[in-house]
Scaffold this motif. Structure first.
Motif, PDB file in Angstrom:
ATOM      1  N   GLU A 277       0.563   1.806  -7.973  1.00 29.01           N
ATOM      2  CA  GLU A 277       1.902   2.421  -8.347  1.00 29.01           C
ATOM      3  C   GLU A 277       2.299   3.333  -7.256  1.00 29.01           C
ATOM      4  O   GLU A 277       3.811   3.618  -7.315  1.00 29.01           O
ATOM      5  CB  GLU A 277       1.594   3.563  -9.856  1.00 29.01           C
ATOM      6  N   LEU A 278       2.037   3.885  -6.418  1.00 24.67           N
ATOM      7  CA  LEU A 278       2.161   4.926  -5.462  1.00 24.67           C
ATOM      8  C   LEU A 278       3.207   3.833  -4.534  1.00 24.67           C
ATOM      9  O   LEU A 278       4.386   3.957  -4.169  1.00 24.67           O
ATOM     10  CB  LEU A 278       1.341   5.405  -4.517  1.00 24.67           C
ATOM     11  N   ALA A 279       2.550   2.753  -4.152  1.00 26.04           N
ATOM     12  CA  ALA A 279       3.230   1.933  -3.313  1.00 26.04           C
ATOM     13  C   ALA A 279       4.447   1.111  -4.251  1.00 26.04           C
ATOM     14  O   ALA A 279       5.581   1.074  -3.486  1.00 26.04           O
ATOM     15  CB  ALA A 279       2.360   0.410  -3.072  1.00 26.04           C
ATOM     16  N   ILE A 280       4.246   0.897  -5.244  1.00 23.04           N
ATOM     17  CA  ILE A 280       5.600   0.310  -6.268  1.00 23.04           C
ATOM     18  C   ILE A 280       6.834   1.359  -6.226  1.00 23.04           C
ATOM     19  O   ILE A 280       7.833   1.072  -5.947  1.00 23.04           O
ATOM     20  CB  ILE A 280       5.110   0.255  -7.736  1.00 23.04           C
ATOM     21  N   LEU A 281       6.475   2.778  -6.209  1.00 25.00           N
ATOM     22  CA  LEU A 281       7.577   3.784  -6.428  1.00 25.00           C
ATOM     23  C   LEU A 281       7.913   4.005  -4.971  1.00 25.00           C
ATOM     24  O   LEU A 281       9.084   4.320  -4.944  1.00 25.00           O
ATOM     25  CB  LEU A 281       7.125   4.738  -7.302  1.00 25.00           C
ATOM     26  N   THR A 282       7.114   3.763  -3.800  1.00 26.06           N
ATOM     27  CA  THR A 282       7.878   3.799  -2.627  1.00 26.06           C
ATOM     28  C   THR A 282       8.764   2.720  -2.397  1.00 26.06           C
ATOM     29  O   THR A 282       9.815   3.054  -1.651  1.00 26.06           O
ATOM     30  CB  THR A 282       6.443   3.876  -1.684  1.00 26.06           C
TER      31      THR A 282
ATOM     32  N   ALA B 166      -1.655   7.155 -13.994  1.00 25.48           N
ATOM     33  CA  ALA B 166      -2.511   6.455 -13.060  1.00 25.48           C
ATOM     34  C   ALA B 166      -3.285   7.613 -12.309  1.00 25.48           C
ATOM     35  O   ALA B 166      -4.228   7.490 -11.482  1.00 25.48           O
ATOM     36  CB  ALA B 166      -2.054   5.592 -12.152  1.00 25.48           C
ATOM     37  N   GLY B 167      -2.669   8.865 -12.181  1.00 27.69           N
ATOM     38  CA  GLY B 167      -3.029   9.961 -11.031  1.00 27.69           C
ATOM     39  C   GLY B 167      -2.029  10.223 -10.073  1.00 27.69           C
ATOM     40  O   GLY B 167      -2.374  11.060  -9.280  1.00 27.69           O
ATOM     41  N   VAL B 168      -0.989   9.897  -9.732  1.00 25.61           N
ATOM     42  CA  VAL B 168      -0.186  10.064  -8.827  1.00 25.61           C
ATOM     43  C   VAL B 168       0.454  11.608  -9.270  1.00 25.61           C
ATOM     44  O   VAL B 168       1.176  11.661 -10.284  1.00 25.61           O
ATOM     45  CB  VAL B 168       0.998   9.162  -8.387  1.00 25.61           C
ATOM     46  N   ALA B 169       0.383  12.255  -8.376  1.00 17.46           N
ATOM     47  CA  ALA B 169       0.994  13.729  -8.669  1.00 17.46           C
ATOM     48  C   ALA B 169       2.271  13.720  -8.788  1.00 17.46           C
ATOM     49  O   ALA B 169       3.069  13.127  -7.753  1.00 17.46           O
ATOM     50  CB  ALA B 169       0.618  14.831  -7.452  1.00 17.46           C
ATOM     51  N   GLU B 170       2.736  14.674  -9.632  1.00 19.91           N
ATOM     52  CA  GLU B 170       4.229  14.842  -9.866  1.00 19.91           C
ATOM     53  C   GLU B 170       4.992  15.153  -8.532  1.00 19.91           C
ATOM     54  O   GLU B 170       5.994  14.701  -8.314  1.00 19.91           O
ATOM     55  CB  GLU B 170       4.210  15.871 -10.932  1.00 19.91           C
ATOM     56  N   ALA B 171       4.217  16.127  -7.693  1.00 20.29           N
ATOM     57  CA  ALA B 171       4.927  16.698  -6.446  1.00 20.29           C
ATOM     58  C   ALA B 171       4.999  15.443  -5.487  1.00 20.29           C
ATOM     59  O   ALA B 171       5.758  15.481  -4.775  1.00 20.29           O
ATOM     60  CB  ALA B 171       3.969  17.668  -6.154  1.00 20.29           C
ATOM     61  N   THR B 172       4.195  14.805  -5.608  1.00 18.97           N
ATOM     62  CA  THR B 172       4.180  13.372  -4.549  1.00 18.97           C
ATOM     63  C   THR B 172       5.639  12.584  -5.100  1.00 18.97           C
ATOM     64  O   THR B 172       6.083  11.957  -4.031  1.00 18.97           O
ATOM     65  CB  THR B 172       2.921  12.629  -4.766  1.00 18.97           C
ATOM     66  N   LEU B 173       5.605  12.207  -6.177  1.00 19.78           N
ATOM     67  CA  LEU B 173       6.678  11.554  -6.867  1.00 19.78           C
ATOM     68  C   LEU B 173       7.862  12.398  -6.383  1.00 19.78           C
ATOM     69  O   LEU B 173       9.090  11.661  -6.086  1.00 19.78           O
ATOM     70  CB  LEU B 173       6.604  11.128  -8.003  1.00 19.78           C
ATOM     71  N   GLU B 174       8.186  13.521  -6.631  1.00 23.80           N
ATOM     72  CA  GLU B 174       9.314  14.224  -6.260  1.00 23.80           C
ATOM     73  C   GLU B 174       9.627  14.090  -4.742  1.00 23.80           C
ATOM     74  O   GLU B 174      10.716  13.994  -4.589  1.00 23.80           O
ATOM     75  CB  GLU B 174       8.858  15.777  -6.663  1.00 23.80           C
TER      76      GLU B 174
ATOM     77  N   ARG C 286      11.105  10.657  -4.328  1.00 15.84           N
ATOM     78  CA  ARG C 286      12.369  10.582  -4.730  1.00 15.84           C
ATOM     79  C   ARG C 286      13.185  11.574  -3.719  1.00 15.84           C
ATOM     80  O   ARG C 286      14.543  10.993  -3.821  1.00 15.84           O
ATOM     81  CB  ARG C 286      12.290  11.339  -6.166  1.00 15.84           C
ATOM     82  N   CYS C 287      12.854  12.608  -3.122  1.00 15.63           N
ATOM     83  CA  CYS C 287      13.842  13.298  -2.382  1.00 15.63           C
ATOM     84  C   CYS C 287      13.872  12.768  -1.040  1.00 15.63           C
ATOM     85  O   CYS C 287      14.362  13.506   0.101  1.00 15.63           O
ATOM     86  CB  CYS C 287      13.330  14.692  -2.218  1.00 15.63           C
ATOM     87  N   HIS C 288      13.304  11.693  -0.746  1.00 11.37           N
ATOM     88  CA  HIS C 288      13.014  11.147   0.729  1.00 11.37           C
ATOM     89  C   HIS C 288      12.292  12.042   1.784  1.00 11.37           C
ATOM     90  O   HIS C 288      12.555  12.287   2.953  1.00 11.37           O
ATOM     91  CB  HIS C 288      14.312  10.793   1.427  1.00 11.37           C
ATOM     92  N   SER C 289      11.258  12.887   1.274  1.00 14.59           N
ATOM     93  CA  SER C 289      10.460  13.657   1.866  1.00 14.59           C
ATOM     94  C   SER C 289       8.989  13.190   1.921  1.00 14.59           C
ATOM     95  O   SER C 289       8.942  12.325   1.111  1.00 14.59           O
ATOM     96  CB  SER C 289      10.544  15.090   1.411  1.00 14.59           C
TER      97      SER C 289
ATOM     98  N   SER D  77       6.008   2.732   3.882  1.00 18.87           N
ATOM     99  CA  SER D  77       7.136   3.061   4.215  1.00 18.87           C
ATOM    100  C   SER D  77       7.639   2.424   5.692  1.00 18.87           C
ATOM    101  O   SER D  77       8.777   2.142   6.083  1.00 18.87           O
ATOM    102  CB  SER D  77       7.236   4.638   4.619  1.00 18.87           C
ATOM    103  N   ALA D  78       6.768   2.334   6.731  1.00 16.81           N
ATOM    104  CA  ALA D  78       6.808   1.666   8.023  1.00 16.81           C
ATOM    105  C   ALA D  78       7.251   0.189   7.653  1.00 16.81           C
ATOM    106  O   ALA D  78       8.229  -0.430   8.435  1.00 16.81           O
ATOM    107  CB  ALA D  78       5.480   1.645   8.721  1.00 16.81           C
ATOM    108  N   LEU D  79       6.626  -0.585   6.874  1.00 13.91           N
ATOM    109  CA  LEU D  79       6.675  -2.133   6.681  1.00 13.91           C
ATOM    110  C   LEU D  79       8.423  -2.088   6.191  1.00 13.91           C
ATOM    111  O   LEU D  79       8.921  -3.256   6.665  1.00 13.91           O
ATOM    112  CB  LEU D  79       5.928  -2.622   5.553  1.00 13.91           C
ATOM    113  N   GLN D  80       8.734  -1.259   5.355  1.00  8.41           N
ATOM    114  CA  GLN D  80      10.110  -1.424   4.835  1.00  8.41           C
ATOM    115  C   GLN D  80      11.164  -1.095   5.953  1.00  8.41           C
ATOM    116  O   GLN D  80      12.282  -1.623   6.188  1.00  8.41           O
ATOM    117  CB  GLN D  80      10.527  -0.672   3.528  1.00  8.41           C
ATOM    118  N   SER D  81      10.867   0.146   6.428  1.00  6.15           N
ATOM    119  CA  SER D  81      12.112   0.811   7.458  1.00  6.15           C
ATOM    120  C   SER D  81      11.959   0.220   8.810  1.00  6.15           C
ATOM    121  O   SER D  81      12.931  -0.163   9.344  1.00  6.15           O
ATOM    122  CB  SER D  81      11.910   2.341   7.392  1.00  6.15           C
ATOM    123  N   LEU D  82      10.910  -0.147   9.327  1.00  4.02           N
ATOM    124  CA  LEU D  82      10.727  -0.608  10.750  1.00  4.02           C
ATOM    125  C   LEU D  82      10.740  -2.186  10.747  1.00  4.02           C
ATOM    126  O   LEU D  82      10.713  -2.996  11.791  1.00  4.02           O
ATOM    127  CB  LEU D  82       9.489  -0.047  11.333  1.00  4.02           C
TER     128      LEU D  82
END
Length: 182
Positions: free
Chosen positions: A67-72, A93-101, A104-107, A124-129
């Motif tokens: 889910e972390l990968a999917i949302l990334t 599934a246990g991904v922290a709300e702060a992680t998702l935020e 979401r904010c590109h941080s 992130s690298a696979l997509q951007s690079l």
């Protein structure tokens, strides 16, 4: 409003009906989002839904890492529907709300676990690079194992296809859902 309307079940071809039934009776429980678009081409729908079932339910990645990968991926593509569909699953599934935020904010999220940090950095690298630097590849294999990294690449590819489909055919969350990725 979408660019392709969902098919009426009573007017489906036998091939469309077979795929529709396979999806409806499977773990997804219904045909919506990109699957509804792909159903117009049942050969694509059958192939993509089988690949998607593997990526979603059978990889070596834990649900949390998947889910972390999917949302990334969803954030990279600004895929509002994918974010809407998977954010609650990620939280469960246990991904922290702060992680998702942060995503979401590109941080860069403040990860507590090396596996989460590795998945996010790799995706992130696979997509951007358009590739993964050697040191990041080795680190991710060390943390997840080679089989899980292979699954991760497949998952990124599948959810990129999902995001492209959603964006191209303008499939959005229900109108009452507050957009989060603008």
């Amino acid at each position: 409003m979408t660019r392709v309307n969902p098919l009426d079940v009573s007017f489906m071809t036998p091939d469309q009906r077979n795929v529709y039934n396979a999806i409806s009776n499977g773990p997804r429980g219904g045909v919506r989002g990109p699957l509804a678009v792909w159903l117009h081409r049942p050969e694509l729908a059958q192939t993509a839904q089988a690949f998607g079932a593997y990526c979603r339910y059978e990889t070596l990645l834990s649900p949390k890492l998947s889910e972390l990968a999917i949302l990334t991926v969803a954030r990279f593509w600004s895929s509002e529907y994918e974010w809407y569909a998977h954010k609650p699953i990620a939280l469960e599934a246990g991904v922290a709300e702060a992680t998702l935020e942060a995503i979401r904010c590109h941080s860069l999220p403040a990860f507590e676990h090396s596996d989460e940090r590795a998945v996010h950095a790799f995706v992130s690298a696979l997509q951007s690079l358009k590739h993964v630097p050697e040191s990041l590849y080795r680190e991710t294999v060390d943390v997840l194992g080679q089989g899980a990294v292979i699954d991760l690449v497949g998952l990124v590819g599948y959810y990129t296809l999902i995001s492209m489909t959603l964006n191209t055919f303008e499939i959005n969350p229900p109108s009452e859902h507050k957009r989060e990725l603008e």
